[in-house]
Design an enzyme around this catalytic site. Structure first.
Site, short mmCIF file in Angstrom:
data_model
loop_
_atom_site.label_atom_id
_atom_site.label_comp_id
_atom_site.label_asym_id
_atom_site.label_seq_id
_atom_site.Cartn_x
_atom_site.Cartn_y
_atom_site.Cartn_z
N PRO A 12 0.68 -1.23 0.01
CA PRO A 12 -0.06 0.11 0.23
C PRO A 12 0.84 1.20 0.09
O PRO A 12 1.99 1.40 0.68
CB PRO A 12 -0.81 -0.04 1.29
CG PRO A 12 -0.22 -1.01 2.19
CD PRO A 12 0.46 -2.13 1.14
N ASN A 13 0.23 2.08 -0.85
CA ASN A 13 0.68 3.70 -0.63
C ASN A 13 2.15 4.02 -1.79
O ASN A 13 2.65 4.96 -1.89
CB ASN A 13 1.02 4.22 0.44
CG ASN A 13 -0.19 4.16 1.39
OD1 ASN A 13 -1.25 4.60 0.90
ND2 ASN A 13 -0.10 3.53 2.66
N ARG A 20 5.24 10.93 -2.55
CA ARG A 20 4.90 10.54 -1.25
C ARG A 20 6.33 10.79 -0.51
O ARG A 20 7.37 10.08 -0.52
CB ARG A 20 4.46 9.25 -1.14
CG ARG A 20 4.29 8.52 0.22
CD ARG A 20 4.36 7.04 0.22
NE ARG A 20 3.96 6.69 1.48
CZ ARG A 20 4.39 5.61 2.06
NH1 ARG A 20 4.92 4.53 1.16
NH2 ARG A 20 4.19 4.96 2.97
N TYR A 25 11.20 8.65 0.96
CA TYR A 25 11.14 7.45 0.04
C TYR A 25 11.72 7.83 -1.32
O TYR A 25 11.57 7.05 -2.33
CB TYR A 25 9.69 7.13 -0.12
CG TYR A 25 9.02 6.57 1.18
CD1 TYR A 25 9.53 5.45 1.51
CD2 TYR A 25 8.03 7.13 1.62
CE1 TYR A 25 8.83 4.95 2.80
CE2 TYR A 25 7.38 6.81 2.93
CZ TYR A 25 7.92 5.57 3.44
OH TYR A 25 7.42 5.35 4.60
N ASN A 76 8.10 -5.55 -1.39
CA ASN A 76 8.10 -4.56 -0.47
C ASN A 76 6.78 -4.57 0.06
O ASN A 76 5.67 -3.89 -0.74
CB ASN A 76 8.64 -3.24 -1.06
CG ASN A 76 8.40 -2.11 -0.01
OD1 ASN A 76 7.89 -2.19 1.14
ND2 ASN A 76 8.92 -0.90 -0.45
N ALA A 79 3.48 -1.13 4.65
CA ALA A 79 2.88 -1.03 5.97
C ALA A 79 2.65 -2.69 6.43
O ALA A 79 2.55 -2.79 7.73
CB ALA A 79 1.76 -0.20 6.26
N GLU A 100 13.13 -9.20 0.67
CA GLU A 100 12.24 -8.24 1.17
C GLU A 100 13.22 -6.89 1.12
O GLU A 100 14.34 -6.82 1.38
CB GLU A 100 12.07 -8.51 2.90
CG GLU A 100 11.41 -7.41 3.61
CD GLU A 100 11.45 -7.61 5.07
OE1 GLU A 100 11.73 -8.66 5.40
OE2 GLU A 100 10.79 -6.78 5.76
N HIS A 102 12.95 -2.54 1.50
CA HIS A 102 12.45 -1.33 1.93
C HIS A 102 13.29 -0.13 1.53
O HIS A 102 14.43 -0.30 1.70
CB HIS A 102 12.27 -1.36 3.50
CG HIS A 102 11.44 -2.48 4.10
ND1 HIS A 102 10.04 -2.38 4.08
CD2 HIS A 102 11.84 -3.56 4.57
CE1 HIS A 102 9.68 -3.61 4.49
NE2 HIS A 102 10.82 -4.25 4.95
N ARG A 109 13.74 4.34 12.21
CA ARG A 109 12.74 5.09 12.10
C ARG A 109 11.83 4.59 13.65
O ARG A 109 12.36 4.23 14.45
CB ARG A 109 11.77 4.79 10.91
CG ARG A 109 12.26 5.16 9.62
CD ARG A 109 11.66 5.06 8.45
NE ARG A 109 10.46 5.80 8.41
CZ ARG A 109 9.58 5.72 7.57
NH1 ARG A 109 9.63 4.79 6.59
NH2 ARG A 109 8.32 6.52 7.46
C1 DQA Z 1 8.34 0.87 3.74
C2 DQA Z 1 8.53 1.05 5.04
C3 DQA Z 1 7.22 0.94 5.85
O1 DQA Z 1 7.31 0.96 7.10
C4 DQA Z 1 6.33 1.84 5.22
O2 DQA Z 1 4.97 1.68 5.79
C5 DQA Z 1 6.04 1.71 3.94
C6 DQA Z 1 7.57 1.78 2.97
C7 DQA Z 1 9.90 1.32 2.76
O3 DQA Z 1 9.76 1.03 1.70
O4 DQA Z 1 10.69 2.12 3.11
O5 DQA Z 1 4.83 2.22 3.19
O6 DQA Z 1 8.20 -0.55 3.29
#
Ligand code: DQA
Length: 151
Positions: A12-13, A20, A25, A76, A79, A100, A102, A109
């Site tokens: 998501p997002n 964003r 990011y 990825n 959340a 995985e 990020h 964080r």
């Molecule tokens: C994320 C890190 C997560 O904590 C966050 O909720 C994201 C992006 C990252 O790519 O840094 O949406 O996965």
């Protein structure tokens, strides 16, 4: 031998990447990342398909589809990393390598981002390298799938 297929799954997002919170990011969009991964994949001898969803169940469905459509998963989960046993279970039912990714360093964080359910299944974890993390993951995935041409 046909080229291995790698599915690059995004939660998501991440469709908002580029606009964003760019200080966290970065400025690359998901389309930029898809394009860069496709180009790198061509040099590494792997195919890749990038997908994104804002829905947990849909992400579970994408992971299930990879069982017969892909040899490796780069994910990825955004959340859902920090909340989803369902995504961990789906990944555990996938036989190939899982990496995985990020963009941000989740360990630097908020405390709620420090735990990842997915890391219990991932063969490798990359965090804090921004969009480059996807390319690093793709290189490592190619190596794990025996397609290491030192590209
Ligand atoms: C994320 C890190 C997560 O904590 C966050 O909720 C994201 C992006 C990252 O790519 O840094 O949406 O996965």
């Amino acid at each position: 031998m046909s080229q291995p297929m790698i599915h690059i799954l995004n939660g998501p997002n991440l469709n908002l990447l580029g606009s964003r919170e760019p200080d966290i990011y970065g400025h690359d969009s998901l389309d930029d990342i898809a394009r860069d991964c496709a180009a790198l994949g061509a040099t590494l001898g792997v195919q890749c398909a990038l997908m994104q969803t804002n829905h947990e169940g849909e992400l579970v469905g994408m992971i299930q589809s990879a069982r017969d459509q892909a040899q490796g998963i780069i994910i990825n989960p955004a959340a859902y990393t920090h909340t989803s046993v369902a995504i961990l279970d789906a990944l555990s039912a996938f036989d190939g390598p899982v990496i995985e990714v990020h963009l941000s360093n989740i360990h630097k964080r908020e405390a709620f981002r420090h735990h990842s359910y997915v890391s219990a299944r991932a063969d490798a974890v990359i965090a804090g390298c921004g969009a480059l993390g996807y390319e690093l993951a793709l290189r490592q995935m190619a190596r794990m799938l025996g397609r290491d041409h030192r590209a």
